[in-house]
Design a protein around this motif. Structure first.
Motif, PDB file in Angstrom:
ATOM      1  N   HIS A  33       0.689  -1.154   0.057  1.00 18.10           N
ATOM      2  CA  HIS A  33       0.072  -0.060  -0.080  1.00 18.10           C
ATOM      3  C   HIS A  33       0.936   1.252   0.002  1.00 18.10           C
ATOM      4  O   HIS A  33       0.683   2.201   0.729  1.00 18.10           O
ATOM      5  N   GLY A  34       1.956   1.274  -0.897  1.00 18.07           N
ATOM      6  CA  GLY A  34       2.559   2.336  -1.010  1.00 18.07           C
ATOM      7  C   GLY A  34       3.805   2.658  -0.220  1.00 18.07           C
ATOM      8  O   GLY A  34       4.395   3.799  -0.249  1.00 18.07           O
ATOM      9  N   MET A  35       3.936   1.810   0.802  1.00 19.48           N
ATOM     10  CA  MET A  35       4.957   2.104   1.668  1.00 19.48           C
ATOM     11  C   MET A  35       6.436   2.448   1.018  1.00 19.48           C
ATOM     12  O   MET A  35       6.786   1.866   0.260  1.00 19.48           O
ATOM     13  N   LEU A  36       6.984   3.484   1.404  1.00 18.93           N
ATOM     14  CA  LEU A  36       7.898   4.348   0.903  1.00 18.93           C
ATOM     15  C   LEU A  36       9.106   3.459   1.158  1.00 18.93           C
ATOM     16  O   LEU A  36      10.003   3.658  -0.002  1.00 18.93           O
ATOM     17  N   GLU A  37       9.506   2.521   1.999  1.00 23.23           N
ATOM     18  CA  GLU A  37      10.693   1.772   2.040  1.00 23.23           C
ATOM     19  C   GLU A  37      10.663   0.808   0.895  1.00 23.23           C
ATOM     20  O   GLU A  37      11.874   0.530   0.455  1.00 23.23           O
ATOM     21  N   HIS A  89       4.858   5.308 -11.723  1.00 22.71           N
ATOM     22  CA  HIS A  89       4.768   6.181 -10.677  1.00 22.71           C
ATOM     23  C   HIS A  89       3.925   7.335 -11.101  1.00 22.71           C
ATOM     24  O   HIS A  89       2.805   7.688 -10.103  1.00 22.71           O
ATOM     25  N   LEU A  90       3.806   7.774 -12.379  1.00 25.43           N
ATOM     26  CA  LEU A  90       3.044   9.133 -12.630  1.00 25.43           C
ATOM     27  C   LEU A  90       1.658   8.543 -12.688  1.00 25.43           C
ATOM     28  O   LEU A  90       0.773   9.156 -12.382  1.00 25.43           O
ATOM     29  N   SER A  91       1.586   7.433 -13.727  1.00 25.04           N
ATOM     30  CA  SER A  91       0.190   6.864 -13.919  1.00 25.04           C
ATOM     31  C   SER A  91      -0.596   6.435 -12.653  1.00 25.04           C
ATOM     32  O   SER A  91      -1.907   6.710 -12.397  1.00 25.04           O
ATOM     33  N   PHE A  92       0.185   5.826 -11.903  1.00 28.78           N
ATOM     34  CA  PHE A  92      -0.534   5.142 -10.633  1.00 28.78           C
ATOM     35  C   PHE A  92      -0.778   6.314  -9.565  1.00 28.78           C
ATOM     36  O   PHE A  92      -1.770   6.321  -8.688  1.00 28.78           O
ATOM     37  N   PHE A  93      -0.053   7.386  -9.725  1.00 31.22           N
ATOM     38  CA  PHE A  93      -0.240   8.554  -8.647  1.00 31.22           C
ATOM     39  C   PHE A  93      -1.719   9.107  -9.118  1.00 31.22           C
ATOM     40  O   PHE A  93      -2.450   9.466  -8.187  1.00 31.22           O
ATOM     41  N   TYR A  94      -1.765   9.418 -10.366  1.00 32.75           N
ATOM     42  CA  TYR A  94      -3.105   9.990 -10.781  1.00 32.75           C
ATOM     43  C   TYR A  94      -4.248   8.833 -10.570  1.00 32.75           C
ATOM     44  O   TYR A  94      -5.468   9.616 -10.121  1.00 32.75           O
ATOM     45  N   LEU A  95      -4.005   7.747 -10.795  1.00 30.42           N
ATOM     46  CA  LEU A  95      -5.176   6.645 -10.427  1.00 30.42           C
ATOM     47  C   LEU A  95      -5.377   6.678  -9.011  1.00 30.42           C
ATOM     48  O   LEU A  95      -6.613   6.628  -8.630  1.00 30.42           O
ATOM     49  N   GLN A  96      -4.396   6.736  -8.431  1.00 31.15           N
ATOM     50  CA  GLN A  96      -4.710   6.778  -6.866  1.00 31.15           C
ATOM     51  C   GLN A  96      -5.386   7.891  -6.324  1.00 31.15           C
ATOM     52  O   GLN A  96      -6.342   8.038  -5.301  1.00 31.15           O
ATOM     53  N   SER A  97      -4.933   9.197  -6.984  1.00 24.55           N
ATOM     54  CA  SER A  97      -5.465  10.308  -6.612  1.00 24.55           C
ATOM     55  C   SER A  97      -7.142  10.341  -7.105  1.00 24.55           C
ATOM     56  O   SER A  97      -8.072  10.980  -6.370  1.00 24.55           O
ATOM     57  N   GLY A  98      -7.564   9.809  -8.081  1.00 25.90           N
ATOM     58  CA  GLY A  98      -8.895   9.595  -8.498  1.00 25.90           C
ATOM     59  C   GLY A  98      -9.589   8.659  -7.829  1.00 25.90           C
ATOM     60  O   GLY A  98     -10.904   8.510  -8.465  1.00 25.90           O
ATOM     61  N   GLY A  99      -9.229   7.922  -6.870  1.00 22.92           N
ATOM     62  CA  GLY A  99      -9.991   7.100  -6.126  1.00 22.92           C
ATOM     63  C   GLY A  99      -9.887   5.645  -6.504  1.00 22.92           C
ATOM     64  O   GLY A  99     -10.411   4.724  -5.822  1.00 22.92           O
ATOM     65  N   ASN A 147      -8.217   1.745  -6.788  1.00 23.80           N
ATOM     66  CA  ASN A 147      -7.674   1.009  -5.519  1.00 23.80           C
ATOM     67  C   ASN A 147      -6.295   0.910  -6.168  1.00 23.80           C
ATOM     68  O   ASN A 147      -6.143  -0.765  -6.199  1.00 23.80           O
ATOM     69  N   VAL A 148      -5.593   1.594  -6.484  1.00 22.13           N
ATOM     70  CA  VAL A 148      -4.135   1.238  -6.615  1.00 22.13           C
ATOM     71  C   VAL A 148      -3.216   2.213  -5.571  1.00 22.13           C
ATOM     72  O   VAL A 148      -3.634   3.098  -5.078  1.00 22.13           O
ATOM     73  N   TRP A 149      -1.882   1.834  -5.217  1.00 24.26           N
ATOM     74  CA  TRP A 149      -1.070   2.399  -4.571  1.00 24.26           C
ATOM     75  C   TRP A 149       0.294   2.615  -5.169  1.00 24.26           C
ATOM     76  O   TRP A 149       0.876   1.674  -5.676  1.00 24.26           O
ATOM     77  N   VAL A 150       0.780   3.771  -4.883  1.00 22.00           N
ATOM     78  CA  VAL A 150       2.194   4.195  -5.341  1.00 22.00           C
ATOM     79  C   VAL A 150       2.576   4.848  -3.896  1.00 22.00           C
ATOM     80  O   VAL A 150       3.896   4.828  -3.642  1.00 22.00           O
ATOM     81  N   LEU A 151       1.905   5.630  -3.294  1.00 25.93           N
ATOM     82  CA  LEU A 151       2.217   6.339  -1.927  1.00 25.93           C
ATOM     83  C   LEU A 151       1.119   5.991  -0.730  1.00 25.93           C
ATOM     84  O   LEU A 151       0.260   5.534  -1.254  1.00 25.93           O
ATOM     85  N   PRO A 152       1.822   6.057   0.247  1.00 25.96           N
ATOM     86  CA  PRO A 152       0.818   5.778   1.432  1.00 25.96           C
ATOM     87  C   PRO A 152      -0.497   6.633   1.495  1.00 25.96           C
ATOM     88  O   PRO A 152      -1.427   6.118   1.841  1.00 25.96           O
ATOM     89  N   SER A 153      -0.064   7.846   0.779  1.00 23.51           N
ATOM     90  CA  SER A 153      -1.458   8.746   0.885  1.00 23.51           C
ATOM     91  C   SER A 153      -1.064   9.631  -0.318  1.00 23.51           C
ATOM     92  O   SER A 153       0.156  10.072  -0.450  1.00 23.51           O
ATOM     93  N   THR A 154      -2.027  10.033  -1.097  1.00 20.81           N
ATOM     94  CA  THR A 154      -1.554  11.246  -2.056  1.00 20.81           C
ATOM     95  C   THR A 154      -1.511  12.576  -1.685  1.00 20.81           C
ATOM     96  O   THR A 154      -1.218  13.380  -2.066  1.00 20.81           O
ATOM     97  N   GLU A 155      -1.798  12.656  -0.113  1.00 23.17           N
ATOM     98  CA  GLU A 155      -1.881  13.921   0.278  1.00 23.17           C
ATOM     99  C   GLU A 155      -0.410  14.302   0.375  1.00 23.17           C
ATOM    100  O   GLU A 155       0.151  15.534   0.673  1.00 23.17           O
ATOM    101  N   LEU A 156       0.674  13.328   0.134  1.00 19.90           N
ATOM    102  CA  LEU A 156       2.032  13.654   0.407  1.00 19.90           C
ATOM    103  C   LEU A 156       2.519  14.325  -1.043  1.00 19.90           C
ATOM    104  O   LEU A 156       3.375  15.306  -0.986  1.00 19.90           O
TER     105      LEU A 156
END
Length: 204
Positions: free
Chosen positions: A94-98, A130-140, A142-151
């Motif tokens: 789920h996008g864990m940064l490590e 990273h770019l595609s999944f960020f926009y997908l995750q931001s759009g709701g 159910n994919v993860w690239v970051l723990p939260s798109t609020e970052l």
């Protein structure tokens, strides 16, 4: 001229042998990545992703390497596959940064090929992810690239900057190492030609 053609043939043969050896090393690393996907699966019950995405990627790599050992297509796919496996692990966690750290580790390991092509394939793959999944995750979705798109997307760009810098250095190093590898082959070939059948031919 005949000697030059023969030398070129020897260079290509030995370089291909190195690529075939490197393929085996990379597949061993990929088998470890596949195993890790099952170790991560219990976190968020991602067994299906581990089986189909991880297994499909690893199986395809094995298949391509079987039919094209030491070939460019194999190196390109392995570079891409490394980043697919990394993306899988990021999704599973789920996008864990490590888990993003493996991007830098795996790109560095591709240096063993002494070829810039798989490095660029890997960099392009992870940038697209990273770019595609960020926009997908931001759009709701159910994919993860970051723990939260609020970052924010600035985190994505920061990661991208590090990838670009590392990839540029690895590409430069791979080109330089390939030149050194070919130079060592040429020196060895020339030495054998000079000292042949217990005779020394300095005309070469």
């Amino acid at each position: 001229m005949m000697y030059s053609k023969q030398e070129s043939s020897v260079n290509e043969t030995l370089l291909r042998e190195h690529y075939m050896k490197a393929d085996k090393v990379m597949l061993a690393i990929m088998s470890l990545l596949f195993t890790i996907s099952f170790a991560i699966a219990p976190l968020y019950n991602s067994w299906v992703e581990a089986m189909f995405i991880g297994g499909g990627t690893f199986g395809t790599a094995l298949l391509i390497r079987h039919f094209a050992p030491g070939a460019l297509v194999t190196r390109l796919f392995i570079g891409t596959a490394f980043m697919i496996m990394t993306s899988l692990h990021i999704q599973q966690a789920h996008g864990m940064l490590e888990f993003h750290f493996s991007v830098f580790v795996l790109i560095a390991l591709l240096l063993y090929y002494r070829d810039w092509a798989p490095v660029l394939a890997a960099a392009a793959t992870i940038a697209t992810h990273h770019l595609s999944f960020f926009y997908l995750q931001s759009g709701g979705v159910n994919v993860w690239v970051l723990p939260s798109t609020e970052l924010g997307i600035s985190v994505i760009f920061l990661h991208a900057a590090y990838v670009v810098i590392e990839s540029a250095v690895i590409v430069w190093m791979s080109i330089d190492l390939k030149k050194e590898f070919l130079a060592s082959i040429e020196l060895s070939t020339t030495t054998r030609a000079i000292v042949k059948e217990d005779k020394i031919d300095l005309s070469i």
